[in-house]
Design a protein around this motif. Sequence first.
Motif, PDB file in Angstrom:
ATOM      1  N   VAL A 183      76.423  26.835  79.967  1.00 29.56           N
ATOM      2  CA  VAL A 183      77.631  28.256  79.775  1.00 29.56           C
ATOM      3  C   VAL A 183      78.745  27.340  80.227  1.00 29.56           C
ATOM      4  O   VAL A 183      78.989  26.714  81.234  1.00 29.56           O
ATOM      5  N   ARG A 197      82.582  26.547  80.718  1.00 30.98           N
ATOM      6  CA  ARG A 197      83.515  27.601  82.133  1.00 30.98           C
ATOM      7  C   ARG A 197      84.206  29.113  81.713  1.00 30.98           C
ATOM      8  O   ARG A 197      84.330  29.780  81.866  1.00 30.98           O
ATOM      9  N   GLN A 205      82.263  32.117  80.695  1.00 30.49           N
ATOM     10  CA  GLN A 205      81.163  32.773  81.983  1.00 30.49           C
ATOM     11  C   GLN A 205      82.699  33.410  82.018  1.00 30.49           C
ATOM     12  O   GLN A 205      82.320  34.353  83.145  1.00 30.49           O
ATOM     13  N   CYS A 206      83.816  33.236  82.147  1.00 30.22           N
ATOM     14  CA  CYS A 206      84.584  34.283  82.654  1.00 30.22           C
ATOM     15  C   CYS A 206      84.815  34.940  81.619  1.00 30.22           C
ATOM     16  O   CYS A 206      84.984  35.791  82.299  1.00 30.22           O
ATOM     17  N   THR A 239      86.909  31.524  86.428  1.00 24.93           N
ATOM     18  CA  THR A 239      87.036  30.048  85.705  1.00 24.93           C
ATOM     19  C   THR A 239      86.006  29.334  86.550  1.00 24.93           C
ATOM     20  O   THR A 239      85.721  28.375  85.651  1.00 24.93           O
ATOM     21  N   SER A 254      81.543  28.104  90.050  1.00 25.97           N
ATOM     22  CA  SER A 254      80.534  27.915  89.492  1.00 25.97           C
ATOM     23  C   SER A 254      79.506  28.528  88.877  1.00 25.97           C
ATOM     24  O   SER A 254      79.459  30.016  89.099  1.00 25.97           O
ATOM     25  N   PHE A 255      79.116  28.802  87.695  1.00 23.71           N
ATOM     26  CA  PHE A 255      78.425  30.187  86.636  1.00 23.71           C
ATOM     27  C   PHE A 255      77.059  30.379  88.108  1.00 23.71           C
ATOM     28  O   PHE A 255      76.532  31.611  87.892  1.00 23.71           O
ATOM     29  N   SER A 256      76.076  29.598  88.656  1.00 20.21           N
ATOM     30  CA  SER A 256      75.355  30.016  89.278  1.00 20.21           C
ATOM     31  C   SER A 256      75.430  31.000  90.085  1.00 20.21           C
ATOM     32  O   SER A 256      74.863  31.518  91.062  1.00 20.21           O
ATOM     33  N   CYS A 311      76.363  33.922  88.901  1.00 19.86           N
ATOM     34  CA  CYS A 311      75.662  35.238  88.699  1.00 19.86           C
ATOM     35  C   CYS A 311      74.671  35.550  90.404  1.00 19.86           C
ATOM     36  O   CYS A 311      74.793  36.795  90.095  1.00 19.86           O
ATOM     37  N   LEU A 363      75.671  36.488  76.457  1.00 22.60           N
ATOM     38  CA  LEU A 363      75.100  35.225  76.832  1.00 22.60           C
ATOM     39  C   LEU A 363      74.679  34.819  75.974  1.00 22.60           C
ATOM     40  O   LEU A 363      74.290  33.242  75.829  1.00 22.60           O
TER      41      LEU A 363
END
Length: 506
Positions: A60, A62, A65-66, A237, A240-242, A245, A264
Motif C-alpha cells: 500500500v 503512502r 493509505q492516507c 501519510t 506506517s500503514f501497519s 491499521c 483496500l
Amino acid sequence: MLNLFLSEPVWDDVVDTESAKMRISLLSKLESVIQPLLMSGGRPEARLWLSNSIAGMTSVARRDQCELFMNLLRSKPTKYGLASHLLQMIFDKRPQKAGSVYFDNAGSPTRISQWFSSFAGSGGGMEHGKGAKALTQFAFVNRDICWEELEWKGKHGQSPAVVATKPHYFLDLDIQQTVENFLENVPEFWSSNEFAESLKDGEILSIDRKFFLDYFLDLMYKEKARDVWEVVTEFLTEESFSYLCQHLLITLEEPELCKFLESLRKVLHPRMEPKDFSNSSFLFEVILSKCSDCGSFDQTLLLDAVFTRKRELLRLLRDEGGEEVEEKTKDIVCQICAIPNFDNSLAPIIKSCFKLKTAESVKWLGLQSWVLYYRFLEGYQTIESWESMFRNNAISFRRSNTYALLDHDGLSEESVSDLERRVSSKVKHRKRSRKKKKRKFDREHDNEFLDFNTTNDGLGLQSNGGSWMLSTDGYSTSWSSVDLPEYLSRHCLSTWMRWVLAKSVE
C-alpha cells in the motif's frame, strides 16, 4: 499415506474426478463446522486476526493509505469514534502540531490562561510553566517586535530592563489579551523554537484531555477547519500503514471495515517475489488483490483464518466448540486424509483457481492446508512417522545435530524466553563437551543419519520430538516437530498458490 500434493501435475491431463468432488464435499463440511465459530463467540478474535493481517500488507503506497482513512473520516454518518481515536494518536505522537492548531484557532480562554499564566515565585527565583517560559523567552529575545503587544493589568506597562531585574512583574500580564495580540500581530511567536519547545512533550494536552478531543472534533466537523485536516492528512501519510491499521481498524464497525476492505482491494499491488510466498499474510494479500469478489465478510474472516491463523483457529475451535465440535472436526479431517490419492484429487481444485475470479476455489486450498496442519498435530508424534511422511512425499531431509528442547508446555526452544534460551545453550555446551571423543566418528559418517538417543536422559531426541533440515527450504533451517505442522502446511499452501498465480497470468 498422507499426500501433500507437492508435485506439480501436467495440467492438460487434469480432469474432474469423483474423489475431487468428495474432497470438496468434505471440505465444505469442515467449513460448516468452523464458520459458526467465526460468526458467534469467536467473531471479535477473528476480526482482530483480520485487522492484523491487513496491517501486515506491504504494497500500500503512502498516498493510498492516507486516502483510505480520509475516505472513512469524511463519510456519512460522521465517524466520531474513528476521528477521536486518530486525534489521540496525533496528541501522543505529534503534540506540537496539535498545540499549534489549537492556538491558531484561538482556543479556549480558560486553557490559554492556564498554559501561559504559570508564573510562580517572586523576586529573583522563578520557575515558569512551559507556556509562560516560552512567552517570556521569546519576548526578551524579540522585544523589538513584540514588547508593545504585551498587555499589562496595571496603569502602565513595564520596560524590558525593569522586568529583567524583577521578573515577577510578569505576574501582572493580562494573559488573555496578550495572547490575542500575539495571535493577530506576532505570527513569529507561533512558529518559534520557544513555542515549539513548550509543546513538544504534549503537556498542554494533559490540562484537559477530554476537552481537547471534543474541541478538535468540533474543529474538524463543525468548523471544518482546514489546518486541522492538514495535520490529519500529514499524519495519515507519514505514519506506517501497519501502525495506522493496528490502532484504527479496531474502532470500525463491520460495515465500515467492509467498506475499507473494498477500497483496500483496489490499491493492492503485491510484487510476486519468490521469497514472499512462504509468508501466509502475503498470500492473503494476493487473494484480496486478485479476486474480484471475496464474498461476504464472514467468508473473508474464514479466508484469513485458514490462510494466516492456523494455530489460533485450532485454539478457538477447542475453546469455543468443545469436545463435540472437536470430535466432529477430527472425523472430517480423517475422512479427507483417507481419500485415495492415485488420481491427485487436489489437482482439479487447484486448476479451478486459475482464473482467480472469486475466492471460492482458493478457499478450498486454505481449508486443505488447515487439514494438513491438524493432521500433523494429531497423527505425527514420533520421529519415525515424520520421516516416513518425508519419504512418501519426496522431501529430502537429514537430521539436524542442533535441535530444539521442549519445555513443559510443548513449546520449541524458539518460543521460550531469552533467559531460558541462554540456559538451554549452556546445557547444550556441556553436552557437547562430554561428546568430544565421538567427533571423529561423527565426521566419518557425515552422509549417514545420526543415531539419536531416545531415552529420557535428555542427551538425545525424545521419542515425540525431533529436528530436521529439509530440502523444502534448501536445508537452511532446523525444523523441530513442534514447528513442522505450521511450517509444512504453509509450505504446501504457498506451493499450490505459486501454481495458481503462475497459470492465472498466462
